[in-house]
Scaffold this active site. Structure first.
Site, PDB file in Angstrom:
ATOM      1  N   CYS A 137       0.859  -1.193   0.000  1.00 34.72           N
ATOM      2  CA  CYS A 137       0.000   0.000   0.000  1.00 34.72           C
ATOM      3  C   CYS A 137       0.892   1.240   0.000  1.00 34.72           C
ATOM      4  CB  CYS A 137      -0.987  -0.009   1.172  1.00 34.72           C
ATOM      5  SG  CYS A 137      -0.241   0.112   2.799  1.00 34.72           S
ATOM      6  N   ARG A 181      -3.340  -0.427   5.452  1.00 32.43           N
ATOM      7  CA  ARG A 181      -3.965  -1.514   4.684  1.00 32.43           C
ATOM      8  C   ARG A 181      -3.072  -2.729   4.453  1.00 32.43           C
ATOM      9  NH1 ARG A 181      -5.378   2.139  -0.228  1.00 32.43           N
ATOM     10  NH2 ARG A 181      -3.382   2.947   0.546  1.00 32.43           N
ATOM     11  N   ASP A 231      -8.525   4.048   1.447  1.00 33.79           N
ATOM     12  CA  ASP A 231      -7.462   4.233   2.438  1.00 33.79           C
ATOM     13  C   ASP A 231      -8.047   4.762   3.752  1.00 33.79           C
ATOM     14  OD1 ASP A 231      -5.183   4.716   3.857  1.00 33.79           O
ATOM     15  OD2 ASP A 231      -4.089   5.557   2.155  1.00 33.79           O
TER      16      ASP A 231
HETATM   17  P1  4NP Z   1      -1.768   2.967   4.049  1.00 26.67           P
HETATM   18  O1  4NP Z   1      -2.310   4.389   4.613  1.00 26.67           O
HETATM   19  O2  4NP Z   1      -1.246   3.242   2.673  1.00 26.67           O
HETATM   20  O3  4NP Z   1      -2.990   2.111   4.061  1.00 26.67           O
HETATM   21  O4  4NP Z   1      -0.700   2.529   5.030  1.00 26.67           O
HETATM   22  C1  4NP Z   1      -1.501   5.541   4.650  1.00 26.67           C
HETATM   23  C2  4NP Z   1      -0.632   5.727   5.696  1.00 26.67           C
HETATM   24  C3  4NP Z   1       0.149   6.869   5.769  1.00 26.67           C
HETATM   25  C4  4NP Z   1       0.058   7.813   4.760  1.00 26.67           C
HETATM   26  C5  4NP Z   1      -0.807   7.627   3.707  1.00 26.67           C
HETATM   27  C6  4NP Z   1      -1.581   6.477   3.646  1.00 26.67           C
HETATM   28  N1  4NP Z   1       0.853   9.004   4.822  1.00 26.67           N
HETATM   29  O5  4NP Z   1       0.643   9.888   3.997  1.00 26.67           O
HETATM   30  O6  4NP Z   1       1.726   9.087   5.686  1.00 26.67           O
END
Ligand code: 4NP
Length: 154
Positions: free
Chosen positions: A8, A14, A127
């Site tokens: 992800c 995720r 997300d």
């Molecule tokens: P993930 O969610 O891709 O599901 O782990 C996110 C976690 C952190 C960030 C973006 C999406 N971020 O911008 O730090």
């Protein structure tokens, strides 16, 4: 031995949820010796000074509410060298898939997939970092993992 890498954007919501849900599913079927399961990020947003952040607390709580621990997991970035080390790279949304093609320098061996393509709903895992719906993310990821395991056991 099937080697699966879930991917992800940040590797704190995720893809760790997918890693630990899939591990739990495989373990419940007594198949833990047949799979090597990991997760990683397309970005370095959650890796500071070379050290990855732990799983985001609401994602960790959602997993724990289903009896699944993700203790010790820290964010890591997907690397080009991973391409030879895994059989499948499973992204959570279309943007992940585009970035996976960039990091892995294409997909000559056809190893890149999107998780929801293993369900009847298809589309993206929204997300929860943005939606704050960790329950919906859990449901989608669980269904995707169930479909993935079914496909791999065929
Ligand atoms: P993930 O969610 O891709 O599901 O782990 C996110 C976690 C952190 C960030 C973006 C999406 N971020 O911008 O730090």
């Amino acid at each position: 031995m099937k080697r699966i890498m879930f991917v992800c954007l940040g590797n704190i919501c995720r893809s760790p949820m997918a890693e630990f849900i899939f591990r739990d599913m495989v373990k419940q079927k007594g198949l833990e010796n047949e799979f090597f399961i990991a997760s990683s990020a397309t970005s370095t947003d959650e890796i500071i000074g070379g050290i990855g952040n732990p799983v985001y607390p609401p994602a960790k709580r959602e997993l724990l509410s289903h009896g699944i621990s993700c203790e010790g997991k820290r964010a890591v970035q997907l690397k080009w060298e991973d391409y030879e080390k895994y059989d499948l790279f499973v992204g959570m949304d279309s943007s992940n898939i585009r970035n996976m093609h960039i990091i892995l320098k294409g997909d000559k061996q056809g190893k890149i997939r999107k998780l929801m393509d293993y369900t009847s709903r298809r589309g993206d895992v929204a997300d929860p970092w943005f939606t704050e719906r960790f329950d919906i993310a859990y449901r989608d990821i669980y269904d995707g993992c169930e479909g993935l395991l079914k496909a791999l056991l065929k």
